[in-house]
Write a protein that holds these residues in place. Structure first.
Motif, PDB file in Angstrom:
ATOM      1  N   UNK A 106      41.031  14.853-122.825  1.00  0.00           N
ATOM      2  CA  UNK A 106      41.265  16.747-123.014  1.00  0.00           C
ATOM      3  C   UNK A 106      41.456  17.470-121.593  1.00  0.00           C
ATOM      4  N   UNK A 107      40.840  17.071-120.933  1.00  0.00           N
ATOM      5  CA  UNK A 107      41.582  17.917-119.627  1.00  0.00           C
ATOM      6  C   UNK A 107      42.582  17.805-119.606  1.00  0.00           C
ATOM      7  N   UNK A 108      43.745  16.350-119.483  1.00  0.00           N
ATOM      8  CA  UNK A 108      44.717  15.801-118.994  1.00  0.00           C
ATOM      9  C   UNK A 108      45.703  17.178-120.182  1.00  0.00           C
ATOM     10  N   UNK A 109      44.765  17.330-121.529  1.00  0.00           N
ATOM     11  CA  UNK A 109      45.790  18.049-122.452  1.00  0.00           C
ATOM     12  C   UNK A 109      45.840  19.023-121.805  1.00  0.00           C
ATOM     13  N   UNK A 110      44.643  19.774-121.505  1.00  0.00           N
ATOM     14  CA  UNK A 110      44.514  21.358-121.560  1.00  0.00           C
ATOM     15  C   UNK A 110      45.026  21.444-119.671  1.00  0.00           C
ATOM     16  N   UNK A 111      45.129  20.813-119.132  1.00  0.00           N
ATOM     17  CA  UNK A 111      46.371  21.022-118.360  1.00  0.00           C
ATOM     18  C   UNK A 111      47.654  21.206-118.728  1.00  0.00           C
ATOM     19  N   UNK A 112      47.945  20.894-119.916  1.00  0.00           N
ATOM     20  CA  UNK A 112      49.718  20.391-120.862  1.00  0.00           C
ATOM     21  C   UNK A 112      50.444  19.587-120.429  1.00  0.00           C
ATOM     22  N   UNK A 113      49.406  18.275-119.345  1.00  0.00           N
ATOM     23  CA  UNK A 113      50.482  17.153-119.491  1.00  0.00           C
ATOM     24  C   UNK A 113      51.101  16.632-120.461  1.00  0.00           C
ATOM     25  N   UNK A 114      52.288  16.946-120.961  1.00  0.00           N
ATOM     26  CA  UNK A 114      52.675  15.574-121.712  1.00  0.00           C
ATOM     27  C   UNK A 114      52.389  14.717-121.881  1.00  0.00           C
ATOM     28  N   UNK A 115      52.120  14.612-123.454  1.00  0.00           N
ATOM     29  CA  UNK A 115      51.674  13.317-123.490  1.00  0.00           C
ATOM     30  C   UNK A 115      52.666  11.880-122.933  1.00  0.00           C
ATOM     31  N   UNK A 116      54.060  12.229-123.355  1.00  0.00           N
ATOM     32  CA  UNK A 116      54.987  11.073-122.814  1.00  0.00           C
ATOM     33  C   UNK A 116      54.788  10.644-121.011  1.00  0.00           C
ATOM     34  N   UNK A 117      55.115  12.137-120.761  1.00  0.00           N
ATOM     35  CA  UNK A 117      54.488  11.774-119.055  1.00  0.00           C
ATOM     36  C   UNK A 117      53.060  10.764-118.851  1.00  0.00           C
ATOM     37  N   UNK A 118      51.849  11.248-119.588  1.00  0.00           N
ATOM     38  CA  UNK A 118      50.901  11.010-119.881  1.00  0.00           C
ATOM     39  C   UNK A 118      50.619   9.147-120.040  1.00  0.00           C
ATOM     40  N   UNK A 119      51.691   8.902-120.759  1.00  0.00           N
ATOM     41  CA  UNK A 119      51.233   7.489-121.130  1.00  0.00           C
ATOM     42  C   UNK A 119      51.973   6.842-119.982  1.00  0.00           C
ATOM     43  N   UNK A 120      53.551   7.389-119.593  1.00  0.00           N
ATOM     44  CA  UNK A 120      54.115   7.106-118.568  1.00  0.00           C
ATOM     45  C   UNK A 120      53.242   5.921-117.205  1.00  0.00           C
ATOM     46  N   UNK A 121      52.081   7.512-117.395  1.00  0.00           N
ATOM     47  CA  UNK A 121      51.309   6.982-115.996  1.00  0.00           C
ATOM     48  C   UNK A 121      50.310   6.179-115.988  1.00  0.00           C
ATOM     49  N   UNK A 130      43.462  18.989-131.329  1.00  0.00           N
ATOM     50  CA  UNK A 130      43.546  18.296-130.275  1.00  0.00           C
ATOM     51  C   UNK A 130      43.832  16.344-130.730  1.00  0.00           C
ATOM     52  N   UNK A 131      43.607  16.276-132.128  1.00  0.00           N
ATOM     53  CA  UNK A 131      43.547  14.953-132.963  1.00  0.00           C
ATOM     54  C   UNK A 131      45.209  14.799-132.651  1.00  0.00           C
ATOM     55  N   UNK A 132      45.842  15.507-132.844  1.00  0.00           N
ATOM     56  CA  UNK A 132      47.685  14.254-132.143  1.00  0.00           C
ATOM     57  C   UNK A 132      46.993  14.080-130.809  1.00  0.00           C
ATOM     58  N   UNK A 133      47.148  14.664-129.813  1.00  0.00           N
ATOM     59  CA  UNK A 133      46.944  14.461-128.380  1.00  0.00           C
ATOM     60  C   UNK A 133      46.083  13.364-128.594  1.00  0.00           C
ATOM     61  N   UNK A 134      45.043  13.790-128.771  1.00  0.00           N
ATOM     62  CA  UNK A 134      44.141  12.949-128.251  1.00  0.00           C
ATOM     63  C   UNK A 134      44.425  11.317-129.455  1.00  0.00           C
ATOM     64  N   UNK A 135      45.045  11.027-130.324  1.00  0.00           N
ATOM     65  CA  UNK A 135      44.720   9.938-131.636  1.00  0.00           C
ATOM     66  C   UNK A 135      46.174   9.198-130.282  1.00  0.00           C
TER      67      UNK A 135
END
Length: 90
Positions: free
Chosen positions: A38-53, A8-13
């Protein structure tokens, strides 16, 4: 054992640094913010999409604030971020 799993470290960071840079303040997030990421990562939300949101929700929240430097957290913006994720999924 670390509280943060190595996987999780890379996604979280990435999300942490993105949000803190966007805010322009803070050294770390709250425990509830980390849990939310962590919940978003577990749902497999792409980090790029999450950051835009997150960016869209943050811009909206700060535009609506009367304060020059509003106190904004990921947990506080959860609903707006989820709305943006829903729009991105369409």
């Amino acid at each position: 054992m670390s509280l943060l799993e190595r996987d999780n470290l890379n996604y979280l960071t990435h999300v942490e640094q993105f949000f803190l840079t966007l805010k322009g303040s803070g050294l770390s997030l709250s425990a509830s913010d980390y849990d939310l990421i962590t919940q978003w990562e577990n749902r497999r939300v792409p980090v790029e999409v999450l950051c835009r949101a997150i960016e869209t929700a943050y811009r909206t929240a700060t535009a609506q604030s009367r304060s020059a430097s509003p106190r904004v957290s990921l947990t506080g913006m959860r609903e707006q971020v989820e709305d943006e994720l829903g729009k991105a999924a369409r």
